[in-house]
Design a protein around this motif. Sequence first.
Motif, PDB file in Angstrom:
ATOM      1  N   ILE A 103      10.092  17.761 -17.703  1.00 40.64           N
ATOM      2  CA  ILE A 103      11.137  17.761 -16.679  1.00 40.64           C
ATOM      3  C   ILE A 103      12.441  18.313 -17.245  1.00 40.64           C
ATOM      4  N   GLU A 104      12.763  17.952 -18.482  1.00 43.24           N
ATOM      5  CA  GLU A 104      13.990  18.457 -19.096  1.00 43.24           C
ATOM      6  C   GLU A 104      13.918  19.974 -19.284  1.00 43.24           C
ATOM      7  N   SER A 105      12.762  20.481 -19.737  1.00 40.24           N
ATOM      8  CA  SER A 105      12.617  21.935 -19.894  1.00 40.24           C
ATOM      9  C   SER A 105      12.698  22.633 -18.544  1.00 40.24           C
ATOM     10  N   TYR A 106      12.085  22.019 -17.556  1.00 37.68           N
ATOM     11  CA  TYR A 106      12.073  22.608 -16.213  1.00 37.68           C
ATOM     12  C   TYR A 106      13.481  22.638 -15.618  1.00 37.68           C
ATOM     13  N   THR A 107      14.201  21.536 -15.709  1.00 37.50           N
ATOM     14  CA  THR A 107      15.555  21.497 -15.134  1.00 37.50           C
ATOM     15  C   THR A 107      16.518  22.383 -15.914  1.00 37.50           C
ATOM     16  N   ASN A 108      16.306  22.561 -17.219  1.00 34.77           N
ATOM     17  CA  ASN A 108      17.142  23.483 -17.984  1.00 34.77           C
ATOM     18  C   ASN A 108      17.012  24.900 -17.450  1.00 34.77           C
ATOM     19  N   CYS A 109      15.775  25.305 -17.157  1.00 38.29           N
ATOM     20  CA  CYS A 109      15.557  26.628 -16.561  1.00 38.29           C
ATOM     21  C   CYS A 109      16.176  26.704 -15.162  1.00 38.29           C
ATOM     22  N   MET A 110      16.082  25.615 -14.456  1.00 37.26           N
ATOM     23  CA  MET A 110      16.585  25.573 -13.084  1.00 37.26           C
ATOM     24  C   MET A 110      18.106  25.704 -13.044  1.00 37.26           C
TER      25      MET A 110
END
Length: 969
Positions: A103-110
Amino acid sequence: MCSPEEATLLRLEEVFLATLARISSLVLQPLLKAAPEPSDPRGRECLRLLQQLHRSFQQLWEVTEESLHSLRERLCPLDSTGLESLLLLRSADHVVQVHVEYIESYTNCMVVQAFQKAAKRRRVIQALLLTREYWRDQQKALRQLLSGVGSEGPVGTALVQSLCQPLSHHVQQYVLLLLSLRDTIGKHHPTWELVVHAATLFENLQSFMRQALDQALATQALWHTLSSRQRDVLCTPARRLLQDSQDIPVTVTPLRAERVLLFDDALVLLQGHNISTFDLKLMWVDPAQDRCTFHLLTPEEEFSLCTNDPQGQVVWQWKMTQAVCQALRGKKGFPVLGAGLEPSEPPTCRCVAYTFCAEGRLCQATYEGEWCWGRPHGRGTLKWPDGRHHVGEFCQGLEHGFGIHLVPQASEDKFDCYKCHWWKGSMCGYGICEYSTDEVYKGYFWEGLRHGFGVLESAPQAPQLCKYTGHWERGQRSGYGIEEDGDRGERYIGMWQADQRHGTGVLVTQAGICYQGTFQADKIVGPGILLSEDDSLYEGTFTRHLTLVGKGKVTFPNGFTLEGSFGSGAGRGLHTQGVLDTAALPPDPSSTRRRQLGLGAFPMESRWQGVYGPFQDFVRAGCPGDLQEALLGFHVQNSRELRKSQEYLCCERTQPEDGVGKIEDILDDLLLNREPKALQQCLRKALSNALHPLGKLLRMLMLTFQATYAGIGANKHLQGLAQEEVKQHAQELWAAYRGLLQVALQRKGQAPEKGEDVETRDLQVHALVLPLVLPSFYSELFTLYLLLHEREDSLYSQGIINLSLFPDTKLLEFLDVQKHLWPLKDIKLSTNQGCAESVMEKRDTPWSGISASCQPLNVCRRSLDPQEKLEVLERTYGEIETTVSRVLGQEHKLPMDDLLPLLIYVVSRAQIQHLGAEIHLIRDMMNPIHTGGLYDFLLTALESCYEHIQKEDMRLHLLPIRWDSREHS
């Protein structure tokens, strides 16, 4: 037997694993393969985030496979394992952590719109178009994957939804199944706690995902409202917006800000083009009395946030507090921000690194260590760009307590190193300073300058060897002090002012010349007194180099005087014009040799106030434990030469151990040992302990004594000054003990003892303290006695040599010992004599054994104090009377006429060295209470014996001595 929940969970994991496979093949792989290596920094950052997302996606895939495998084994008919074998139960923390990282990697990209940026790249679009047939064939699967997102939506949006929505739905199913399983097995089941724990973790994970997505969306939207410059400065993948002043208005005072942004790692104030960023780890939230205002403290700023209504203040303050807690914890709000076990209030004391930016003494300095309310407080390290270091204790932003300060010098790898106590930012108290020139200063400071007592010593290899021991004032030598000039072979003892010899002083040279007079601005002025090695005395005026000039008077050792005018010319030596008087009677040699300098010139009580003063201040303050180390110095272990700064960034100091050196234990020990016998042992223990305040005081006094009277200062004309000083030190040590005792009584709530009168004090000093401290000064003091009585002892030694040529019977006859006291037969010696027989050769009379009992008077037994030596003399006298009584067969009291020749015999056979120096030291240090008593009588008899032996040489020259060599042998 498996439950329905486990079967449902198995199907759920199978479906989710297939979904992950489709996401990888349809979304992630095309993105990573088509995206080239970007050439700009933003592109590189985008690629790095996508690669990190792929790695966390792979970990999620692997943990799902492991969970599916554990479920299949559990459902196998041959398997007999319990529920604890399921991965979701036995490793729930690990599974949740994998989800959190994804989730942290995903939201960083987001947040930085990495998906949209990647989807817009030409090669990505081309790749998608080239595979449109594949996408058309997989349209149904893709539509299922996107769960309702039409193909008409933007590609970036579709990517965002496809990478997150399946995971959210899957976590929701986890929670439902685990809660159902919990209700099915009941509380008494062995794995009930595991199920409850796993259900709680996934519920928190579900809340975390919602919060993380909301924060990411809000942060992504924020960047569109900022200017490009502001966005470039503030936008980072990991940063999340928590509160915006555009949503809940807030004003900042006294600083100005158009907009206030609270992120999860910083508070940002925007004012035009100015951006002020404050690290949340170094922010303290202080509620104010006003319901709409609260204060914020940072290392360099202090300001307030004010809202329009109390509700807005509550929201801002709560979010600020929880954001600080989260920043200090170092985690991205899992469990949910403000929930769980983390404290609701951030700790007041923290340990963080910070570089100061504002102008001032700390500008560009980096502090790493403990903080409290926005200020360095506790232990820490300060480093300046120019190489300066300070390691130690801080209080409210200033150096306070013990610290080590390094100042680089121009030469390579050279530093001035200050190991010192500090007070409110400046050196204050005792310190050891090692300079790049290899000079060393050990002493006291005040406001960063040498002030009080201190010792400055040049390096051993310095061109000019010099050492100063004495008082300082505002960085300059001032007051009473001792300077030793090794190159000139001189020692100055006296007063100083403004770093120069000024006032009364005594100058001692290596050649044995001793001068006393007045100095002004480092020069000799006015009349003075000069004593030479042969006891010649000159009274008059001098040049700077102690050359006789002007009117003066010379008194020679033989009593002749020369009075007139003196001068010197180039190459002509000393010349004089005056009157030589040879008619004067020869003076008493002993009085001539006893001319002493310094007596009366320097008051005893004021010589070393810089040493006594800190101890007195310590006692007046009630002996606080935190000041104990700074009292009269500290011991630094493993001291080395200055090389590199890193070698001096730590200092191993001797710390009081349990029961040894702690001030509380010291004071308790004084209260328990107030009886006379116990007190003597208590004081002996205290004076021998380097951590005890009394032991520290004694060692500092020993240092001053050696600096004054050892080496060049070992001049016989200073014996009176040294003797006076030892007695003064004993009085001060007794006063120090009394001061500590009063503090101990006050701490226990007991009434303080009444003040002592002078007579009681002197009695205690001579009977109790002086014998304990005299061994510490004995070496230097006895050397002065030896020099002062060197001629007398030389005559005495020659007399002893001459008397030793006599056999016992001849010696008794020569000394006029009455014959009825001569032994007629061998008499057994008393018990006290027997232990000394091995010390000296046995003779043919019982008197020889008595000589052995007199041996402790010898200088080799320097540890004996005057009282013990007087006791030895008393035992010797008792042995003489006991022996006489045995010879006569009846008790007999010896009159002085009979005692003196017998005592001469005993002393001559004992061959006591330097008896004159011993006698005078005993006389000077004897307890006044013995004046006129037995000890005084015996000491007087020994003095008469000493004088007679000096005169025996002349008698022997007048008396022809003949005896058979065999008899002598």
